[in-house]
Design an enzyme around this catalytic site. Structure first.
Site, PDB file in Angstrom:
ATOM      1  N   ARG A  84     -22.975  -4.913  15.698  1.00 21.50           N
ATOM      2  CA  ARG A  84     -23.220  -6.132  14.937  1.00 21.50           C
ATOM      3  C   ARG A  84     -24.621  -6.135  14.340  1.00 21.50           C
ATOM      4  NH1 ARG A  84     -24.093  -9.972  17.552  1.00 21.50           N
ATOM      5  NH2 ARG A  84     -24.190  -9.108  19.661  1.00 21.50           N
ATOM      6  N   LYS A 224     -16.093 -11.870  15.617  1.00 20.47           N
ATOM      7  CA  LYS A 224     -17.179 -12.702  16.104  1.00 20.47           C
ATOM      8  C   LYS A 224     -17.468 -13.867  15.158  1.00 20.47           C
ATOM      9  CE  LYS A 224     -18.010 -10.870  20.049  1.00 20.47           C
ATOM     10  NZ  LYS A 224     -17.533 -11.606  21.256  1.00 20.47           N
ATOM     11  N   HIS A 243     -17.722 -17.017  26.117  1.00 18.26           N
ATOM     12  CA  HIS A 243     -17.719 -15.560  25.987  1.00 18.26           C
ATOM     13  C   HIS A 243     -17.428 -14.992  27.369  1.00 18.26           C
ATOM     14  CE1 HIS A 243     -20.013 -11.617  24.991  1.00 18.26           C
ATOM     15  NE2 HIS A 243     -18.766 -11.539  24.585  1.00 18.26           N
ATOM     16  N   SER A 261     -22.624  -7.163  28.039  1.00 15.82           N
ATOM     17  CA  SER A 261     -22.160  -5.782  27.978  1.00 15.82           C
ATOM     18  C   SER A 261     -22.741  -4.968  29.126  1.00 15.82           C
ATOM     19  CB  SER A 261     -22.575  -5.162  26.640  1.00 15.82           C
ATOM     20  OG  SER A 261     -22.144  -3.833  26.549  1.00 15.82           O
ATOM     21  N   LYS A 265     -17.364  -6.871  32.974  1.00 16.04           N
ATOM     22  CA  LYS A 265     -16.490  -8.008  32.667  1.00 16.04           C
ATOM     23  C   LYS A 265     -15.049  -7.562  32.402  1.00 16.04           C
ATOM     24  CE  LYS A 265     -17.589  -9.981  28.791  1.00 16.04           C
ATOM     25  NZ  LYS A 265     -16.546  -9.714  27.782  1.00 16.04           N
ATOM     26  N   THR A 266     -14.889  -6.580  31.529  1.00 15.80           N
ATOM     27  CA  THR A 266     -13.539  -6.120  31.183  1.00 15.80           C
ATOM     28  C   THR A 266     -12.896  -5.390  32.357  1.00 15.80           C
ATOM     29  OG1 THR A 266     -14.120  -5.939  28.845  1.00 15.80           O
ATOM     30  CG2 THR A 266     -12.201  -4.706  29.589  1.00 15.80           C
ATOM     31  N   ASP A 280     -12.233 -11.363  26.408  1.00 18.19           N
ATOM     32  CA  ASP A 280     -13.527 -11.571  25.746  1.00 18.19           C
ATOM     33  C   ASP A 280     -13.849 -13.016  25.374  1.00 18.19           C
ATOM     34  OD1 ASP A 280     -15.929 -10.339  24.785  1.00 18.19           O
ATOM     35  OD2 ASP A 280     -15.226 -10.633  22.752  1.00 18.19           O
ATOM     36  N   ARG A 346     -15.544   1.961  20.448  1.00 17.96           N
ATOM     37  CA  ARG A 346     -14.607   0.899  20.845  1.00 17.96           C
ATOM     38  C   ARG A 346     -13.163   1.333  20.631  1.00 17.96           C
ATOM     39  NH1 ARG A 346     -16.879  -4.326  22.602  1.00 17.96           N
ATOM     40  NH2 ARG A 346     -19.092  -4.157  22.126  1.00 17.96           N
TER      41      ARG A 346
END
Length: 555
Positions: A84, A224, A243, A261, A265-266, A280, A346
């Site tokens: 980003r 986003k 988030h 990140s 989390k994932t 997410d 990704r």
């Protein structure tokens, strides 16, 4: 590349032969006008509206936008922007946003500058072939928004078709968008006339329901942008935008996982024993939680089938998009350990590629709220129980740490505070989200936990990463409620409660100070971390209740 091109051709034949090279559907004149209505776009060569996955797949290969690998994923690259462009984001400052946007953190653009930018993008698009996808942002019909995404690349259309929620065919009749996104990577902004920082721009006009993206091929900007819109709209409805990832257990009790990140989390929300709601972005209303998205956009660096089998499996499936992932030119296989292009490789895929994913993207109110951090200083315990005031304090703090190799310019360990665990996407003041979260936690009697997936036995470079089996065991105890019955002690620096004895867990790991060879060095490091927290939180003190200020750590 010859190998990859050959596989690409074969994959197209196997998956898309039924379409026919000269029969890819496109809008007729009336449909085309409907597809771009309200966008200002005109004089276009073609408009492909709401193509399905197979149709977009074929066009991606035909147009040379990506290469199909042996098992069917498509590999794409995004040029100079592999992440980003946070400093190139703008919100139009007008009568709607002047008093409601957190301008200390969000860059503004004048309405006249946005209008000029829009006119110049429309002019740039003349004669182009564009792709339109009509989609929903949000699984809950009571709170979702209708989004029309107009893209220059077919692969961007496939990406956003995965990442937002796909309406039923019957719901597309008479679809009128609440917001439109125009994404033209070949367009370059002019800082002098558009008020931008560079030729790259992501500009949102919330009054007009229009987002303009130029000079970046990074697909994450689109998703986003929708997240930012929902973050602005939902708090006025009493809905908390978050988030975070979320899952739900066999008992119907859901859990939220906040984290920046690299915190897991994932990974931790992907649990074969629990149904994945989303990985997410979510909303929390009085009725429960709901996913904003219809797919996943997972990081792939060092991805392995042993550590993350569910996510790894999606990289082998037809239609998955591998973005900025290095491909071995001899074998045509992805190399997830190669970060020479970017650490931010990704994979994008639809939610149903995860076997135990929720079909509805909705669940009841969460009974557990998990805040993940990767503490590279080796101070924080593997898990701690938080009061609602402490939960708000740590939510507004949004702490984790970066280490060398995770980001350009990072040497050693570096503390990071990203308020609400997503500062770049928060248009309103953090206290708005913090107060919403606290009220919902209290109303639903949710249990709150801080989980450290970072270092123990010393800081980064001396200690070691928290054992994943210990994290999973402690997390399982938090989710099934058994951890609440464990004896607890109060941390002398942070004031939260830490379990003292858990079956199957080395007791020393529950006492971070005891894992250090030099306990005096631990004390010095703990004091430094406390000071960083206090310094960071000073900007929020005027916006929170006294008990939240009292929840601050103390040396």
């Amino acid at each position: 590349m010859a190998f990859i091109r050959a596989i690409s051709a074969l994959s197209v034949v196997l998956q898309c032969a039924w379409i026919g090279n000269d029969k890819v559907k496109q809008s007729d004149s009336a449909g085309r006008n409907h597809a771009i209505s309200g966008s200002g776009l005109a004089s276009l060569a073609k408009v492909h509206q709401n193509l399905n996955e197979a149709e977009l797949y074929q066009l991606i290969i035909q147009r040379g936008e990506g290469a199909a690998l042996s098992t069917g994923p498509i590999a794409v690259t995004t040029g100079k922007h592999t992440g980003r462009s946070a400093k190139d984001k703008f919100i139009v400052r007008d009568s709607l946003t002047d008093k409601t946007v957190w301008w200390d953190h969000n860059a503004s653009m004048l309405p006249t500058q946005f209008d000029q930018l829009h006119q110049d993008m429309v002019r740039h698009a003349e004669g182009m072939t564009l792709f339109v996808q009509d989609l929903y942002g949000g699984a809950d019909p009571d709170h979702r928004i209708k989004v029309r995404v107009i893209t220059e690349f077919a692969w961007h259309a496939l990406f956003i078709r995965y990442l937002l929620r796909r309406p039923e065919t019957s719901e597309l009749d008479g679809f009128v968008a609440d917001f439109t996104i125009i994404d033209l990577p070949s367009f370059k902004a002019d800082p002098a006339s558009h008020g931008t920082r560079s030729e790259t721009v992501i500009a949102a006009n919330l009054s007009k329901g229009l987002v303009l993206i130029g000079d970046t091929e990074y697909a994450g900007e689109m998703k986003k942008s929708v997240f930012g819109i929902l973050n602005y709209l939902l708090p006025e409805r009493g809905v908390m935008p978050m988030h975070c990832s979320a899952n739900v257990g066999p008992d119907g009790q859901s859990a939220l996982f906040f984290g920046l990140s690299g915190t897991g989390k994932t990974t931790l929300s992907s649990d074969s024993a629990r149904q994945l709601v989303g990985d997410d972005e979510h909303g929390w209303s009085e009725a429960g939680i709901f996913n904003f998205e219809g797919g996943c956009y997972a990081k792939t660096i060092n991805l392995s089938p042993e550590a993350e089998p569910e996510i790894y499996a999606t990289t082998q499936r037809w239609g998955s998009l591998l973005e900025n992932v290095m491909i071995d030119p001899k074998t045509g296989c992805p190399n997830f350990d190669d970060g020479s292009l970017t650490e931010n490789g990704r994979v994008a895929y639809p939610m149903h590629y995860i076997a135990n994913a929720s079909e509805t993207g909705m669940a009841g109110p969460p009974k557990n709220v998990i805040m993940l951090t990767a503490d590279a200083f080796g101070v924080l315990p593997p898990i701690a129980r938080l009061t609602p005031a402490q939960a708000m304090y740590h939510f507004l703090s949004g702490y984790t740490a970066k280490v060398a190799g995770t980001e350009t310019g990072v040497d050693g360990a570096q503390a990071t505070f990203s308020t609400c665990f997503g500062a770049p996407f928060m248009p309103r003041h953090p206290s708005v989200y913090g107060n919403l979260l606290r009220n919902l936690i209290t109303k639903n009697d949710a249990r709150c936990w801080l989980v450290n997936t970072g270092w123990t036995g010393g800081p980064y470079g001396e200690g070691h990463r928290m054992p994943i089996h210990a994290t999973r065991t402690l997390l399982a105890g938090a989710l099934d409620g058994s951890l609440n019955d464990s004896p607890m002690r109060k941390d002398p620096y942070f004031g939260f409660e830490i379990p003292t004895k858990i079956p199957g867990i080395d007791e020393s790991i529950l006492r971070p100070r005891d894992t250090w060879a030099d306990t005096a060095a631990y004390d010095r490091q703990a004091v430094k971390l406390v000071e960083m927290f206090v310094e960071n939180f000073a900007k929020f003190e005027a916006h929170v209740e006294p008990d939240v200020i009292s929840a601050a750590p103390a040396a």
